[in-house]
Design a protein around this motif. Sequence first.
Motif, PDB file in Angstrom:
ATOM      1  N   UNK A   1       8.355  12.055  13.574  1.00  0.00           N
ATOM      2  CA  UNK A   1       7.602  12.250  12.246  1.00  0.00           C
ATOM      3  C   UNK A   1       7.428  10.679  12.028  1.00  0.00           C
ATOM      4  N   UNK A   2       8.489   9.793  12.019  1.00  0.00           N
ATOM      5  CA  UNK A   2       8.126   8.642  11.400  1.00  0.00           C
ATOM      6  C   UNK A   2       7.105   7.782  12.357  1.00  0.00           C
ATOM      7  N   UNK A   3       6.871   8.035  13.618  1.00  0.00           N
ATOM      8  CA  UNK A   3       5.849   7.243  14.398  1.00  0.00           C
ATOM      9  C   UNK A   3       4.630   7.777  13.809  1.00  0.00           C
ATOM     10  N   UNK A   4       4.569   9.126  13.670  1.00  0.00           N
ATOM     11  CA  UNK A   4       3.418   9.831  13.385  1.00  0.00           C
ATOM     12  C   UNK A   4       2.963   9.351  11.920  1.00  0.00           C
ATOM     13  N   UNK A   5       3.911   9.108  11.141  1.00  0.00           N
ATOM     14  CA  UNK A   5       3.359   8.491   9.864  1.00  0.00           C
ATOM     15  C   UNK A   5       2.978   7.388   9.647  1.00  0.00           C
ATOM     16  N   UNK A   6       3.713   6.512  10.486  1.00  0.00           N
ATOM     17  CA  UNK A   6       3.068   5.093  10.477  1.00  0.00           C
ATOM     18  C   UNK A   6       1.583   5.002  11.127  1.00  0.00           C
ATOM     19  N   UNK A   7       1.516   5.927  11.983  1.00  0.00           N
ATOM     20  CA  UNK A   7       0.122   5.785  12.588  1.00  0.00           C
ATOM     21  C   UNK A   7      -0.889   6.391  11.650  1.00  0.00           C
ATOM     22  N   UNK A   8      -0.512   7.392  10.865  1.00  0.00           N
ATOM     23  CA  UNK A   8      -1.389   7.802   9.962  1.00  0.00           C
ATOM     24  C   UNK A   8      -1.697   6.898   8.875  1.00  0.00           C
ATOM     25  N   UNK A   9      -0.774   6.351   8.586  1.00  0.00           N
ATOM     26  CA  UNK A   9      -1.008   5.118   7.506  1.00  0.00           C
ATOM     27  C   UNK A   9      -1.923   4.183   8.114  1.00  0.00           C
ATOM     28  N   UNK A  10      -1.985   3.633   9.071  1.00  0.00           N
ATOM     29  CA  UNK A  10      -2.679   2.699   9.765  1.00  0.00           C
ATOM     30  C   UNK A  10      -4.112   3.159  10.141  1.00  0.00           C
ATOM     31  N   UNK A  11      -4.290   4.267  10.340  1.00  0.00           N
ATOM     32  CA  UNK A  11      -5.426   4.860  10.667  1.00  0.00           C
ATOM     33  C   UNK A  11      -6.436   5.000   9.359  1.00  0.00           C
ATOM     34  N   UNK A  12      -7.466   4.526   9.276  1.00  0.00           N
ATOM     35  CA  UNK A  12      -8.623   4.413   8.327  1.00  0.00           C
ATOM     36  C   UNK A  12      -7.872   3.640   7.199  1.00  0.00           C
ATOM     37  N   UNK A  13      -7.293   2.489   7.527  1.00  0.00           N
ATOM     38  CA  UNK A  13      -6.886   1.560   6.463  1.00  0.00           C
ATOM     39  C   UNK A  13      -7.976   0.727   6.076  1.00  0.00           C
ATOM     40  N   UNK A  14      -9.140   0.622   6.796  1.00  0.00           N
ATOM     41  CA  UNK A  14     -10.141  -0.385   6.337  1.00  0.00           C
ATOM     42  C   UNK A  14      -9.988  -1.718   6.888  1.00  0.00           C
ATOM     43  N   UNK A  15      -9.036  -1.875   7.644  1.00  0.00           N
ATOM     44  CA  UNK A  15      -8.630  -3.476   8.368  1.00  0.00           C
ATOM     45  C   UNK A  15      -9.891  -3.710   9.226  1.00  0.00           C
ATOM     46  N   UNK A  16     -10.702  -2.926   9.775  1.00  0.00           N
ATOM     47  CA  UNK A  16     -11.626  -2.929  10.718  1.00  0.00           C
ATOM     48  C   UNK A  16     -12.802  -3.579   9.602  1.00  0.00           C
ATOM     49  N   UNK A  17     -12.870  -3.490   8.655  1.00  0.00           N
ATOM     50  CA  UNK A  17     -14.194  -4.053   7.860  1.00  0.00           C
ATOM     51  C   UNK A  17     -13.635  -5.658   7.763  1.00  0.00           C
ATOM     52  N   UNK A  18     -12.608  -6.052   7.932  1.00  0.00           N
ATOM     53  CA  UNK A  18     -12.580  -7.754   7.715  1.00  0.00           C
ATOM     54  C   UNK A  18     -12.983  -8.468   9.127  1.00  0.00           C
ATOM     55  N   UNK A  19     -13.054  -7.400  10.157  1.00  0.00           N
ATOM     56  CA  UNK A  19     -13.599  -8.088  11.199  1.00  0.00           C
ATOM     57  C   UNK A  19     -15.107  -8.002  11.592  1.00  0.00           C
ATOM     58  N   UNK A  20     -15.852  -7.453  10.641  1.00  0.00           N
ATOM     59  CA  UNK A  20     -17.150  -7.323  10.510  1.00  0.00           C
ATOM     60  C   UNK A  20     -18.017  -8.870  10.383  1.00  0.00           C
ATOM     61  N   UNK A  21     -18.735  -9.224  11.262  1.00  0.00           N
ATOM     62  CA  UNK A  21     -19.239 -10.679  10.973  1.00  0.00           C
ATOM     63  C   UNK A  21     -20.279 -10.293   9.713  1.00  0.00           C
ATOM     64  N   UNK A  22     -20.416 -11.373   8.824  1.00  0.00           N
ATOM     65  CA  UNK A  22     -21.512 -11.282   7.588  1.00  0.00           C
ATOM     66  C   UNK A  22     -22.832 -10.842   8.075  1.00  0.00           C
ATOM     67  N   UNK A  23     -23.552 -11.356   9.184  1.00  0.00           N
ATOM     68  CA  UNK A  23     -24.844 -10.865   9.389  1.00  0.00           C
ATOM     69  C   UNK A  23     -24.915  -9.378   9.629  1.00  0.00           C
TER      70      UNK A  23
END
Length: 121
Positions: free
Chosen positions: A9-31
């Motif tokens: 359960x713990x690894x699954x919980x860690x994955x579910x917290x990370x998924x959809x966390x929005x960190x990808x948005x910090x990688x989007x170039x301004x343009x």
Amino acid sequence: MAALSLCVALPALAISIEVGDGRWQTKVPATARQRSNPMANESSAVAAGAKLFQRNCASCHGKQAEGLATHPDLHTERVKNATPGELEWLLKNGSLKNGMPSWSRLPEPQRWQLVSFLKSL
């Protein structure tokens, strides 16, 4: 037996917290972030995007985009507040760490149709 369940359960919980966390948005170039959806005013774009969603995205995000297993619900404020350019960039580049494949093989107009659908949720 309980210890084994906790180990699973713990690894699954860690994955579910990370998924959809929005960190990808910090990688989007301004343009890319500032790009507007060229199909934003086309009424047919939402319907076309809905069909593309069912074909390409529903197996992970659910038929109603409600999210499945570790794949996020797309009705969230994060998606609603994301710019069209951010969403198109995510579709094009994916976020493999979070299990989101690149959809760069889809022609750009189809990615914008998907963005139109996502923004209609």
